[in-house]
Design a protein around this motif. Structure first.
Motif, PDB file in Angstrom:
ATOM      1  N   TRP A  45      -4.817  -8.888 -11.289  1.00 47.25           N
ATOM      2  CA  TRP A  45      -5.612  -7.907 -10.619  1.00 47.25           C
ATOM      3  C   TRP A  45      -5.535  -7.778  -9.039  1.00 47.25           C
ATOM      4  CZ3 TRP A  45      -8.194 -12.209 -12.602  1.00 47.25           C
ATOM      5  CH2 TRP A  45      -8.775 -13.222 -11.948  1.00 47.25           C
ATOM      6  N   GLN A  46      -4.754  -8.787  -8.670  1.00 44.75           N
ATOM      7  CA  GLN A  46      -4.932  -8.934  -6.993  1.00 44.75           C
ATOM      8  C   GLN A  46      -4.262  -7.665  -6.500  1.00 44.75           C
ATOM      9  OE1 GLN A  46      -3.969 -12.635  -4.853  1.00 44.75           O
ATOM     10  NE2 GLN A  46      -2.031 -11.357  -4.096  1.00 44.75           N
ATOM     11  N   ASP A  47      -3.264  -7.018  -6.915  1.00 46.73           N
ATOM     12  CA  ASP A  47      -2.429  -5.792  -6.188  1.00 46.73           C
ATOM     13  C   ASP A  47      -2.516  -4.648  -7.328  1.00 46.73           C
ATOM     14  OD1 ASP A  47      -1.942  -6.710  -3.749  1.00 46.73           O
ATOM     15  OD2 ASP A  47      -0.307  -8.060  -4.634  1.00 46.73           O
ATOM     16  N   ALA A  48      -3.441  -4.676  -8.126  1.00 57.28           N
ATOM     17  CA  ALA A  48      -3.459  -3.800  -9.210  1.00 57.28           C
ATOM     18  C   ALA A  48      -4.136  -2.521  -8.728  1.00 57.28           C
ATOM     19  CB  ALA A  48      -4.419  -4.239 -10.373  1.00 57.28           C
ATOM     20  N   VAL A  49      -3.736  -1.394  -9.595  1.00 58.56           N
ATOM     21  CA  VAL A  49      -4.550  -0.301  -9.394  1.00 58.56           C
ATOM     22  C   VAL A  49      -5.705   0.341 -10.491  1.00 58.56           C
ATOM     23  CG1 VAL A  49      -4.385   2.456  -8.994  1.00 58.56           C
ATOM     24  CG2 VAL A  49      -2.910   0.746  -7.798  1.00 58.56           C
ATOM     25  N   VAL A  50      -6.961   0.282 -10.177  1.00 54.46           N
ATOM     26  CA  VAL A  50      -7.978   0.484 -11.249  1.00 54.46           C
ATOM     27  C   VAL A  50      -8.543   1.695 -11.235  1.00 54.46           C
ATOM     28  CG1 VAL A  50      -9.952  -0.556 -12.463  1.00 54.46           C
ATOM     29  CG2 VAL A  50      -8.547  -2.052 -11.057  1.00 54.46           C
ATOM     30  N   TYR A  51      -8.471   2.446 -12.656  1.00 59.69           N
ATOM     31  CA  TYR A  51      -9.078   3.919 -12.412  1.00 59.69           C
ATOM     32  C   TYR A  51     -10.447   3.845 -13.068  1.00 59.69           C
ATOM     33  CZ  TYR A  51      -8.464   8.992 -13.673  1.00 59.69           C
ATOM     34  OH  TYR A  51      -8.680  10.361 -13.933  1.00 59.69           O
ATOM     35  N   GLN A  52     -11.543   4.204 -12.480  1.00 63.65           N
ATOM     36  CA  GLN A  52     -12.783   4.442 -13.055  1.00 63.65           C
ATOM     37  C   GLN A  52     -13.071   5.584 -13.934  1.00 63.65           C
ATOM     38  OE1 GLN A  52     -15.877   4.648 -10.199  1.00 63.65           O
ATOM     39  NE2 GLN A  52     -17.729   4.508 -11.729  1.00 63.65           N
ATOM     40  N   ILE A  53     -13.565   5.387 -15.190  1.00 58.29           N
ATOM     41  CA  ILE A  53     -13.710   6.550 -15.983  1.00 58.29           C
ATOM     42  C   ILE A  53     -15.308   6.688 -16.346  1.00 58.29           C
ATOM     43  CG2 ILE A  53     -13.348   7.347 -18.457  1.00 58.29           C
ATOM     44  CD1 ILE A  53     -10.567   6.383 -18.193  1.00 58.29           C
ATOM     45  N   TRP A  54     -15.902   7.694 -16.308  1.00 57.09           N
ATOM     46  CA  TRP A  54     -16.961   7.982 -16.662  1.00 57.09           C
ATOM     47  C   TRP A  54     -16.775   8.737 -18.105  1.00 57.09           C
ATOM     48  CZ3 TRP A  54     -21.723   6.732 -14.524  1.00 57.09           C
ATOM     49  CH2 TRP A  54     -22.923   7.502 -15.178  1.00 57.09           C
ATOM     50  N   ALA A 380      -6.358   9.347   0.719  1.00 60.65           N
ATOM     51  CA  ALA A 380      -5.707   8.778  -0.295  1.00 60.65           C
ATOM     52  C   ALA A 380      -4.560   7.716   0.192  1.00 60.65           C
ATOM     53  CB  ALA A 380      -4.826   9.678  -1.208  1.00 60.65           C
ATOM     54  N   ALA A 381      -4.007   8.134   1.342  1.00 61.89           N
ATOM     55  CA  ALA A 381      -2.929   7.619   2.116  1.00 61.89           C
ATOM     56  C   ALA A 381      -3.693   6.449   2.758  1.00 61.89           C
ATOM     57  CB  ALA A 381      -2.219   8.419   3.354  1.00 61.89           C
ATOM     58  N   MET A 382      -4.817   6.347   3.419  1.00 64.17           N
ATOM     59  CA  MET A 382      -5.327   5.290   4.003  1.00 64.17           C
ATOM     60  C   MET A 382      -5.908   4.122   2.748  1.00 64.17           C
ATOM     61  SD  MET A 382      -8.225   7.113   6.612  1.00 64.17           S
ATOM     62  CE  MET A 382      -7.735   8.803   6.929  1.00 64.17           C
ATOM     63  N   LEU A 383      -6.486   4.854   1.761  1.00 61.27           N
ATOM     64  CA  LEU A 383      -6.736   3.915   0.561  1.00 61.27           C
ATOM     65  C   LEU A 383      -5.587   3.100   0.289  1.00 61.27           C
ATOM     66  CD1 LEU A 383      -8.739   2.924  -1.691  1.00 61.27           C
ATOM     67  CD2 LEU A 383      -7.951   5.033  -2.746  1.00 61.27           C
ATOM     68  N   PHE A 384      -4.556   3.655  -0.021  1.00 64.44           N
ATOM     69  CA  PHE A 384      -3.589   2.790  -0.601  1.00 64.44           C
ATOM     70  C   PHE A 384      -2.670   1.979   0.473  1.00 64.44           C
ATOM     71  CE2 PHE A 384      -4.231   5.667  -4.081  1.00 64.44           C
ATOM     72  CZ  PHE A 384      -3.921   4.848  -5.287  1.00 64.44           C
ATOM     73  N   ALA A 385      -2.777   2.296   1.805  1.00 59.17           N
ATOM     74  CA  ALA A 385      -2.286   1.672   2.715  1.00 59.17           C
ATOM     75  C   ALA A 385      -3.046   0.201   2.795  1.00 59.17           C
ATOM     76  CB  ALA A 385      -2.120   2.188   4.161  1.00 59.17           C
ATOM     77  N   SER A 386      -4.439   0.038   2.450  1.00 59.84           N
ATOM     78  CA  SER A 386      -5.081  -1.090   2.449  1.00 59.84           C
ATOM     79  C   SER A 386      -5.030  -1.906   1.492  1.00 59.84           C
ATOM     80  CB  SER A 386      -6.524  -0.594   2.684  1.00 59.84           C
ATOM     81  OG  SER A 386      -7.408  -1.664   2.761  1.00 59.84           O
ATOM     82  N   PRO A 387      -4.680  -3.369   1.981  1.00 62.43           N
ATOM     83  CA  PRO A 387      -4.374  -4.215   0.881  1.00 62.43           C
ATOM     84  C   PRO A 387      -5.469  -4.474  -0.259  1.00 62.43           C
ATOM     85  CG  PRO A 387      -3.840  -5.176   3.280  1.00 62.43           C
ATOM     86  CD  PRO A 387      -4.692  -3.896   3.213  1.00 62.43           C
ATOM     87  N   GLY A 388      -5.370  -4.971  -1.304  1.00 61.92           N
ATOM     88  CA  GLY A 388      -6.111  -5.341  -2.446  1.00 61.92           C
ATOM     89  C   GLY A 388      -6.089  -4.659  -3.391  1.00 61.92           C
ATOM     90  N   THR A 390      -7.036  -1.749  -5.774  1.00 67.44           N
ATOM     91  CA  THR A 390      -7.478  -0.264  -5.411  1.00 67.44           C
ATOM     92  C   THR A 390      -8.274   0.129  -6.522  1.00 67.44           C
ATOM     93  OG1 THR A 390      -5.240  -0.359  -3.849  1.00 67.44           O
ATOM     94  CG2 THR A 390      -6.490   1.769  -4.512  1.00 67.44           C
ATOM     95  N   TYR A 391      -9.171   1.091  -6.232  1.00 64.85           N
ATOM     96  CA  TYR A 391      -9.956   1.624  -7.234  1.00 64.85           C
ATOM     97  C   TYR A 391     -10.072   3.035  -6.851  1.00 64.85           C
ATOM     98  CZ  TYR A 391     -11.990  -2.473  -9.548  1.00 64.85           C
ATOM     99  OH  TYR A 391     -11.893  -3.599 -10.142  1.00 64.85           O
ATOM    100  N   TYR A 476      -0.838  11.054  -5.200  1.00 67.30           N
ATOM    101  CA  TYR A 476      -1.404   9.724  -5.731  1.00 67.30           C
ATOM    102  C   TYR A 476      -0.435   8.938  -6.465  1.00 67.30           C
ATOM    103  CZ  TYR A 476      -6.349   9.890  -4.620  1.00 67.30           C
ATOM    104  OH  TYR A 476      -7.862   9.551  -3.893  1.00 67.30           O
ATOM    105  N   LYS A 477       0.216   9.965  -7.366  1.00 68.55           N
ATOM    106  CA  LYS A 477       1.250   9.289  -8.089  1.00 68.55           C
ATOM    107  C   LYS A 477       2.442   8.344  -7.300  1.00 68.55           C
ATOM    108  CE  LYS A 477       4.643   9.624 -11.913  1.00 68.55           C
ATOM    109  NZ  LYS A 477       5.178  10.806 -12.944  1.00 68.55           N
ATOM    110  N   PHE A 478       2.875   9.049  -6.145  1.00 69.14           N
ATOM    111  CA  PHE A 478       3.887   8.475  -5.303  1.00 69.14           C
ATOM    112  C   PHE A 478       3.097   7.190  -4.716  1.00 69.14           C
ATOM    113  CE2 PHE A 478       5.072   7.802  -0.873  1.00 69.14           C
ATOM    114  CZ  PHE A 478       6.326   7.845  -0.862  1.00 69.14           C
ATOM    115  N   LEU A 479       1.936   7.332  -4.259  1.00 68.69           N
ATOM    116  CA  LEU A 479       1.181   6.008  -3.506  1.00 68.69           C
ATOM    117  C   LEU A 479       1.008   4.973  -4.522  1.00 68.69           C
ATOM    118  CD1 LEU A 479      -1.277   8.010  -1.206  1.00 68.69           C
ATOM    119  CD2 LEU A 479       0.663   6.634  -0.443  1.00 68.69           C
ATOM    120  N   ILE A 480       0.737   5.204  -5.479  1.00 70.70           N
ATOM    121  CA  ILE A 480       0.488   4.225  -6.724  1.00 70.70           C
ATOM    122  C   ILE A 480       1.631   3.522  -7.069  1.00 70.70           C
ATOM    123  CG2 ILE A 480       0.092   3.656  -9.236  1.00 70.70           C
ATOM    124  CD1 ILE A 480      -2.093   6.016  -9.177  1.00 70.70           C
TER     125      ILE A 480
END
Length: 560
Positions: A45-54, A380-388, A390-391, A476-480
């Motif tokens: 999970w360290q550098d994973a991208v997680v997608y929250q679903i309702w 989105a750019a700020m989010l994916f630039a931040s390490p960790g 990502t949700y 988003y697809k590019f940043l992921i």
């Protein structure tokens, strides 16, 4: 163009995303660990991208207006194409409410979403596509309709002590767990059958479990194992701060609460060492870090502060911590850099904190940004630039918005897939948010039809945005995809710089020869790109249009 000396200086000043918090004498220019070593030691999970679903709002396959397990399974190819690594399903156990945060069963799925076989097929299919499934597990409280509570109210042994009871309404300063208001009636509720008050921090229908009772502790472990054995990869743990309350002033973050989660984590790891536990601790970074438990506690915690900082930079206004306590104090300097420094100095490993923009308990990002697609891209750019880890909250990849914020269900309404009936969410005439009888009491439901019609006039659907190479979805697809680059991982150096009197934001990620630079225009005016900011030897990998300037709220990305 960048001169070589400027690049060298930039690299020297860049901040390293360390795996351990540095001491006060550690330089900000600590050399990054070799990528191969970091990857070999990193959990999945360290550098994973997680997608929250309702689940209720994602995709409906049986035309009842309610999203279901088969709907999520049908959209796995979409999620796979987007590039995500895991999905987090908000509560999908049987519950009387639309939101599901009040379980009546720990071992049965919500019948609105399908059968246990449907859920098992979803997990199996997801795993075959290398998509992990994380479940929302609520341990702090359950439904007042749960059999345990009914037996407790009746005074049956051992259930009578499964909850917290008082013969008289406490008058010694009790109040809501997430603020200092003295209002005992907000958390203590009368039960006519038992002739006593029971503690329920989230409302009368959601009584808090007594997590000091050994039987209750054992039951929670049993439930976790049940779902782990079905192939889920871990849990998002709701309201972790409020597990064990010890009275006024001790209703959140008590040492007993920390100890409880350490014990729970150690049990889960004994069942599956690779299981992932992420804490919803809606609080400032130093307090959230305590849930790491000196390496024996939870694997991760959401970084609420990060989303607040992004919205602050985009002038979205003050943020409301509805079920938490956030200081939200202004500090000198770049807010994103401050967030980064706070994570490093927290006492927990840097990778403990998972950045995100908004979730189901907050107004949607696009709504807070005035439905501005360009601002959504900057976020989105700020989010994916931040390490960790990502949700993403479902729909953020298309800047999905909401009609208003009168009720929480507006934040959780159906996904927009295409321009067909009900935006492709269902073939039914009505969706679940249009039901006046489904989950009373609720407000007027007439908002949905005009909201949907208005939204479908623009490029607000997945299908429309997939046709546009510069859409929010395309970014988003590019940043992921960039998360797979070594400099975007935990080992990569990070630096955020405000330039041009705060109108430009420069985000740099570097690991050895690998470099990515993102330049964002935070203003409503076109900004010239200073020649010295154009990185030498890098190429443009993303730009809105081929001009030497940045338009209002536009961005460019350069990479090695």
């Amino acid at each position: 163009m960048f001169k070589s000396t400027v690049i060298a200086l930039s690299l020297a000043l860049a901040l390293n995303a360390c795996t351990k918090a540095p001491d006060n004498n550690t330089s900000n220019a600590v050399a990054a660990a070799p990528a191969a070593t970091a990857q070999a030691q990193a959990p999945w999970w360290q550098d994973a991208v997680v997608y929250q679903i309702w689940p209720r709002s994602f995709y409906d396959t049986n035309a009842d207006g309610i999203g279901d397990f088969k709907g999520i399974q049908a959209k796995l190819p979409y999620l796979q194409d987007l590039g995500i690594n895991a999905i987090w399903l908000t509560p999908m156990f049987e519950a009387p409410s639309y939101h599901g945060y009040d379980f009546t069963e720990f071992y049965e799925v919500e019948q609105d979403y399908g059968s246990m076989a449907d859920f098992e097929a979803l997990v199996q299919d997801a795993n075959s596509k290398n998509i992990k499934v994380i479940l929302d597990l609520v341990i702090n409280h359950i439904s007042s309709e749960h059999d345990w509570f009914k037996r407790s109210a009746a005074g049956e042994t051992p259930y009578k002590d499964y909850f917290i009871w008082r013969d008289e309404l406490p008058q010694d300063g009790w109040g809501p767990a997430w603020n200092k208001e003295v209002k005992p009636e907000a958390v203590w509720h009368w039960n006519e059958q038992r002739k006593a008050y029971y503690y329920a921090a989230f409302g009368a229908s959601q009584p808090d479990l007594n997590l000091t009772h050994p039987d209750v502790v054992a039951e929670m472990k049993k439930a976790a194992k049940f779902w782990l054995d079905k192939g889920v990869a871990g849990f998002r743990l709701d309201a972790v701060r409020y597990a064990i309350e010890n009275g006024p002033g001790q209703q959140a973050d008590t040492q007993q609460t920390i100890d409880y989660w350490v014990d729970f984590t150690q049990y889960v790891k004994s069942v599956n060492p690779e299981a992932y536990l992420v804490a919803e601790a809606w609080v400032d970074i130093p307090v959230a870090a305590r849930y790491w438990g000196e390496g024996k506690g939870l694997d991760a915690g959401f970084d609420f502060d990060f989303g607040y900082k992004v919205l602050e930079l985009l002038n979205a206004g003050a943020q409301n911590a509805e079920f938490g306590t956030m200081a939200q104090h202004k500090r000198a300097g770049n807010s994103l850099q401050n967030n980064f420094e706070d994570r490093k100095a927290s006492g927990a490993p840097f990778e403990f904190f998972s950045p995100f923009l908004t979730n189901h308990d907050q107004p949607r990002l696009a709504w807070q940004l005035g439905r501005d697609f360009n601002k959504a891209k900057l976020a989105a750019a700020m989010l994916f630039a931040s390490p960790g880890t990502t949700y993403i909250y479902y729909g953020e990849e298309i800047a999905l918005t909401q009609a208003s914020d009168k009720e929480h269900m507006h934040r959780r309404s159906p996904m927009f897939w295409d321009g067909s009936n009900q935006a492709g969410f269902t073939t039914a005439d009505k969706v679940w948010v249009q039901s006046d009888q489904l989950f009373p009491p609720q407000g007027d439901t007439s908002w949905w039809a005009p909201f949907l019609a208005e939204q479908l006039k623009g490029a607000t659907t997945v299908a429309a945005q997939q046709q546009d190479p510069k859409s929010v979805w395309s970014l988003y697809k590019f940043l992921i995809a960039q998360k797979k680059r070594p400099e975007f991982g935990i080992a990569g150096e990070y630096r955020a710089e405000l330039l041009a009197d705060g109108k430009l934001l420069k985000l740099s990620r570097t690991l050895g020869p690998q470099q990515s630079v993102i330049l964002l225009n935070l203003s409503a005016e076109t900004q010239a790109i200073p020649a010295e900011l154009v990185p030498q030897g890098l190429h443009i990998s993303w730009q809105e249009d081929e001009t030497p300037e940045l338009g209002a709220y536009q961005l460019q990305i350069w990479q090695s």
